[in-house]
Design a protein around this motif. Sequence first.
Motif, PDB file in Angstrom:
ATOM      1  N   ALA A  79       0.866  -1.211  -0.119  1.00  0.00           N
ATOM      2  CA  ALA A  79      -0.012  -0.095  -0.100  1.00  0.00           C
ATOM      3  C   ALA A  79       0.813   1.063   0.173  1.00  0.00           C
ATOM      4  CB  ALA A  79      -0.977  -0.204   1.201  1.00  0.00           C
ATOM      5  N   LEU A  80       1.677   1.595  -0.852  1.00  0.00           N
ATOM      6  CA  LEU A  80       2.351   2.803  -1.100  1.00  0.00           C
ATOM      7  C   LEU A  80       1.607   3.699  -2.013  1.00  0.00           C
ATOM      8  CD1 LEU A  80       5.930   1.223  -1.946  1.00  0.00           C
ATOM      9  CD2 LEU A  80       4.915   1.966   0.054  1.00  0.00           C
ATOM     10  N   LYS A  81       2.020   4.778  -2.246  1.00  0.00           N
ATOM     11  CA  LYS A  81       1.445   5.870  -3.149  1.00  0.00           C
ATOM     12  C   LYS A  81       1.331   5.637  -4.379  1.00  0.00           C
ATOM     13  CE  LYS A  81       2.751   9.761  -0.206  1.00  0.00           C
ATOM     14  NZ  LYS A  81       3.418  10.982  -0.003  1.00  0.00           N
ATOM     15  N   MET A  82       0.466   6.183  -5.095  1.00  0.00           N
ATOM     16  CA  MET A  82       0.194   6.128  -6.550  1.00  0.00           C
ATOM     17  C   MET A  82       1.600   6.288  -7.469  1.00  0.00           C
ATOM     18  SD  MET A  82      -3.106   4.762  -7.580  1.00  0.00           S
ATOM     19  CE  MET A  82      -3.391   5.382  -9.129  1.00  0.00           C
ATOM     20  N   PRO A  83       1.790   5.692  -8.662  1.00  0.00           N
ATOM     21  CA  PRO A  83       2.822   5.865  -9.277  1.00  0.00           C
ATOM     22  C   PRO A  83       2.697   7.199 -10.221  1.00  0.00           C
ATOM     23  CG  PRO A  83       1.497   4.283 -10.404  1.00  0.00           C
ATOM     24  CD  PRO A  83       0.729   4.552  -9.092  1.00  0.00           C
ATOM     25  N   THR A  84       3.644   7.761 -10.623  1.00  0.00           N
ATOM     26  CA  THR A  84       3.542   8.918 -11.573  1.00  0.00           C
ATOM     27  C   THR A  84       4.271   8.666 -12.808  1.00  0.00           C
ATOM     28  OG1 THR A  84       5.861   9.701 -10.869  1.00  0.00           O
ATOM     29  CG2 THR A  84       4.164  10.427  -9.571  1.00  0.00           C
ATOM     30  N   PHE A  85       4.007   9.506 -13.840  1.00  0.00           N
ATOM     31  CA  PHE A  85       4.536   9.534 -15.295  1.00  0.00           C
ATOM     32  C   PHE A  85       5.372  10.444 -15.451  1.00  0.00           C
ATOM     33  CE2 PHE A  85       1.127   6.203 -15.224  1.00  0.00           C
ATOM     34  CZ  PHE A  85       1.525   5.011 -16.137  1.00  0.00           C
ATOM     35  N   ASP A  86       6.464  10.305 -16.231  1.00  0.00           N
ATOM     36  CA  ASP A  86       7.293  11.114 -16.879  1.00  0.00           C
ATOM     37  C   ASP A  86       7.387  10.868 -18.330  1.00  0.00           C
ATOM     38  OD1 ASP A  86       9.160  13.164 -17.709  1.00  0.00           O
ATOM     39  OD2 ASP A  86      10.671  12.074 -16.569  1.00  0.00           O
ATOM     40  N   GLY A  87       6.333  11.322 -19.166  1.00  0.00           N
ATOM     41  CA  GLY A  87       6.298  11.107 -20.486  1.00  0.00           C
ATOM     42  C   GLY A  87       5.890   9.382 -20.428  1.00  0.00           C
ATOM     43  N   PRO A  88       6.842   8.686 -21.288  1.00  0.00           N
ATOM     44  CA  PRO A  88       6.443   7.532 -21.386  1.00  0.00           C
ATOM     45  C   PRO A  88       7.019   6.434 -20.315  1.00  0.00           C
ATOM     46  CG  PRO A  88       8.554   7.809 -22.766  1.00  0.00           C
ATOM     47  CD  PRO A  88       8.095   9.154 -22.307  1.00  0.00           C
ATOM     48  N   LYS A  89       7.540   7.088 -19.219  1.00  0.00           N
ATOM     49  CA  LYS A  89       8.068   6.547 -18.243  1.00  0.00           C
ATOM     50  C   LYS A  89       7.294   6.447 -16.454  1.00  0.00           C
ATOM     51  CE  LYS A  89      12.480   7.208 -17.140  1.00  0.00           C
ATOM     52  NZ  LYS A  89      13.675   7.870 -16.686  1.00  0.00           N
ATOM     53  N   LEU A  90       7.012   5.063 -16.414  1.00  0.00           N
ATOM     54  CA  LEU A  90       6.055   5.019 -15.202  1.00  0.00           C
ATOM     55  C   LEU A  90       6.986   4.779 -14.133  1.00  0.00           C
ATOM     56  CD1 LEU A  90       3.532   2.398 -14.214  1.00  0.00           C
ATOM     57  CD2 LEU A  90       5.381   2.332 -12.900  1.00  0.00           C
ATOM     58  N   ILE A  91       6.943   5.849 -12.951  1.00  0.00           N
ATOM     59  CA  ILE A  91       7.835   5.721 -11.904  1.00  0.00           C
ATOM     60  C   ILE A  91       6.964   5.354 -10.718  1.00  0.00           C
ATOM     61  CG2 ILE A  91       9.225   7.215 -10.574  1.00  0.00           C
ATOM     62  CD1 ILE A  91       9.405   9.224 -12.765  1.00  0.00           C
ATOM     63  N   SER A  92       7.459   3.999 -10.048  1.00  0.00           N
ATOM     64  CA  SER A  92       6.612   3.405  -9.065  1.00  0.00           C
ATOM     65  C   SER A  92       7.411   3.803  -7.685  1.00  0.00           C
ATOM     66  CB  SER A  92       6.638   2.048  -9.229  1.00  0.00           C
ATOM     67  OG  SER A  92       6.158   1.354  -8.174  1.00  0.00           O
ATOM     68  N   PRO A  93       6.608   3.990  -6.639  1.00  0.00           N
ATOM     69  CA  PRO A  93       7.221   4.299  -5.518  1.00  0.00           C
ATOM     70  C   PRO A  93       7.951   2.854  -4.968  1.00  0.00           C
ATOM     71  CG  PRO A  93       4.962   4.135  -5.038  1.00  0.00           C
ATOM     72  CD  PRO A  93       5.172   4.138  -6.693  1.00  0.00           C
ATOM     73  N   THR A  94       7.620   1.984  -5.472  1.00  0.00           N
ATOM     74  CA  THR A  94       8.251   0.648  -4.957  1.00  0.00           C
ATOM     75  C   THR A  94       9.929   0.767  -5.330  1.00  0.00           C
ATOM     76  OG1 THR A  94       8.098  -0.505  -7.205  1.00  0.00           O
ATOM     77  CG2 THR A  94       6.353  -0.880  -5.519  1.00  0.00           C
ATOM     78  N   GLY A  95      10.221   1.381  -6.218  1.00  0.00           N
ATOM     79  CA  GLY A  95      11.624   1.691  -6.759  1.00  0.00           C
ATOM     80  C   GLY A  95      11.706   1.114  -8.292  1.00  0.00           C
ATOM     81  N   ALA A  96      10.776   0.711  -8.824  1.00  0.00           N
ATOM     82  CA  ALA A  96      10.706   0.382 -10.219  1.00  0.00           C
ATOM     83  C   ALA A  96      10.414   1.468 -10.904  1.00  0.00           C
ATOM     84  CB  ALA A  96       9.616  -0.576 -10.308  1.00  0.00           C
ATOM     85  N   THR A  97      10.898   1.480 -12.362  1.00  0.00           N
ATOM     86  CA  THR A  97      10.707   2.405 -13.398  1.00  0.00           C
ATOM     87  C   THR A  97      10.476   1.561 -14.620  1.00  0.00           C
ATOM     88  OG1 THR A  97      13.034   2.786 -13.969  1.00  0.00           O
ATOM     89  CG2 THR A  97      11.926   4.395 -12.302  1.00  0.00           C
ATOM     90  N   ILE A  98       9.442   1.920 -15.389  1.00  0.00           N
ATOM     91  CA  ILE A  98       9.145   1.032 -16.660  1.00  0.00           C
ATOM     92  C   ILE A  98       9.049   2.123 -17.664  1.00  0.00           C
ATOM     93  CG2 ILE A  98       7.788  -0.415 -18.129  1.00  0.00           C
ATOM     94  CD1 ILE A  98       6.979  -1.618 -15.377  1.00  0.00           C
ATOM     95  N   GLU A  99      10.114   2.187 -18.726  1.00  0.00           N
ATOM     96  CA  GLU A  99       9.922   3.192 -19.764  1.00  0.00           C
ATOM     97  C   GLU A  99       9.442   2.501 -21.140  1.00  0.00           C
ATOM     98  OE1 GLU A  99      12.490   6.947 -21.630  1.00  0.00           O
ATOM     99  OE2 GLU A  99      13.368   5.665 -20.040  1.00  0.00           O
ATOM    100  N   VAL A 100       8.645   3.011 -21.701  1.00  0.00           N
ATOM    101  CA  VAL A 100       8.354   2.747 -23.066  1.00  0.00           C
ATOM    102  C   VAL A 100       9.350   3.182 -24.086  1.00  0.00           C
ATOM    103  CG1 VAL A 100       6.433   2.432 -24.822  1.00  0.00           C
ATOM    104  CG2 VAL A 100       5.931   2.534 -22.392  1.00  0.00           C
ATOM    105  N   ILE A 101       9.976   2.210 -24.830  1.00  0.00           N
ATOM    106  CA  ILE A 101      10.788   2.893 -25.851  1.00  0.00           C
ATOM    107  C   ILE A 101      10.207   2.748 -27.182  1.00  0.00           C
ATOM    108  CG2 ILE A 101      13.167   2.580 -26.910  1.00  0.00           C
ATOM    109  CD1 ILE A 101      13.094   3.370 -23.932  1.00  0.00           C
TER     110      ILE A 101
END
Length: 309
Positions: A79-101
């Motif tokens: 139960a962490l805060k919601m993720p944010t987006f920086d353009g094509p990049k999902l930034i998760s408070p878990t420590g994960a980032t997923i960027e669409v190339i």
Amino acid sequence: MTTQEIGFVEADDYLHPVSDNFYENETFWFSFFVPERNIGAWIYVGVRQNAGITHGGLWLWDDTAVDPWDLPFYEGFSALKMPTFDGPKLISPTGATIEVIEPGEVYDVRYEDRNRISVELSFRGFERPVPLLRGAPPYPAASHYDQTGRVTGHLILDGERIDVECCAMRDRSWGPRTERGYGRVGYTWLADPECSLLTYSVPTDTTDRVHTGYVRRGNEVSRLVGGERKVVRDPARAWVDRLEIAVTDEHGGEVVATGTARSRMILPGATNVCINTLLEFEIDGRTVYGEDQDVWSIEQFRRARSSRT
């Protein structure tokens, strides 16, 4: 041309509109492996928009342990805060980032915890994301896509750099998902550049029926129309030691693969348990790596283990 549904669109790489169902859940899952070290790993991000939370984390196992607290790395948030987006990049408070190339094809995936692990990976799909047929278990009310691909990069764990070059699976799903009511599910896959195979099965105490999935041969993807998953289980712990997959696709083609367990982890949920096993498969005379996810309700798993003692 196959009956593969070419339904994945660029917007599917991002969060989807939700209904008023409190249990709406959207997931981003990437697996990766280091077979020569018997290492398997998941990076997983789940988002419950109506609840306003992010869950998931990074789980990494090898052949030294199976229980979460003994694994080389285990970090799972609820139960962490919601993720944010920086353009094509999902930034998760878990420590994960997923960027669409390249949408539906190429992704950069990273994970950073606060002191122990750093992961930098690139995923490049072998096939377009393949949808689970609408209404099919185990996600009859949700949208779900699976995709195999090549994963390259590295991780640094407790100061040790470990290079990653493997074939692995990712998936995407969105729709209502509760934390109760889990029954048994078998999810087995394997992949290399020549072939990918994914099966969904309904486990029993003997031979399991494969009810859906797909096979990729080269660039051609075909749906499965039937088959079996035969499992040899550990006599005391009930988890998968060996298995055989024999399936038929929509064009009458047959695929047979036999797998031997190399390592595994136990991943507990609220009311279920998933045993994730790294397997070394033999298919068409080649060695190919993959994974089996053996899902039980906790009650079922407890009964199965107690009956073996």
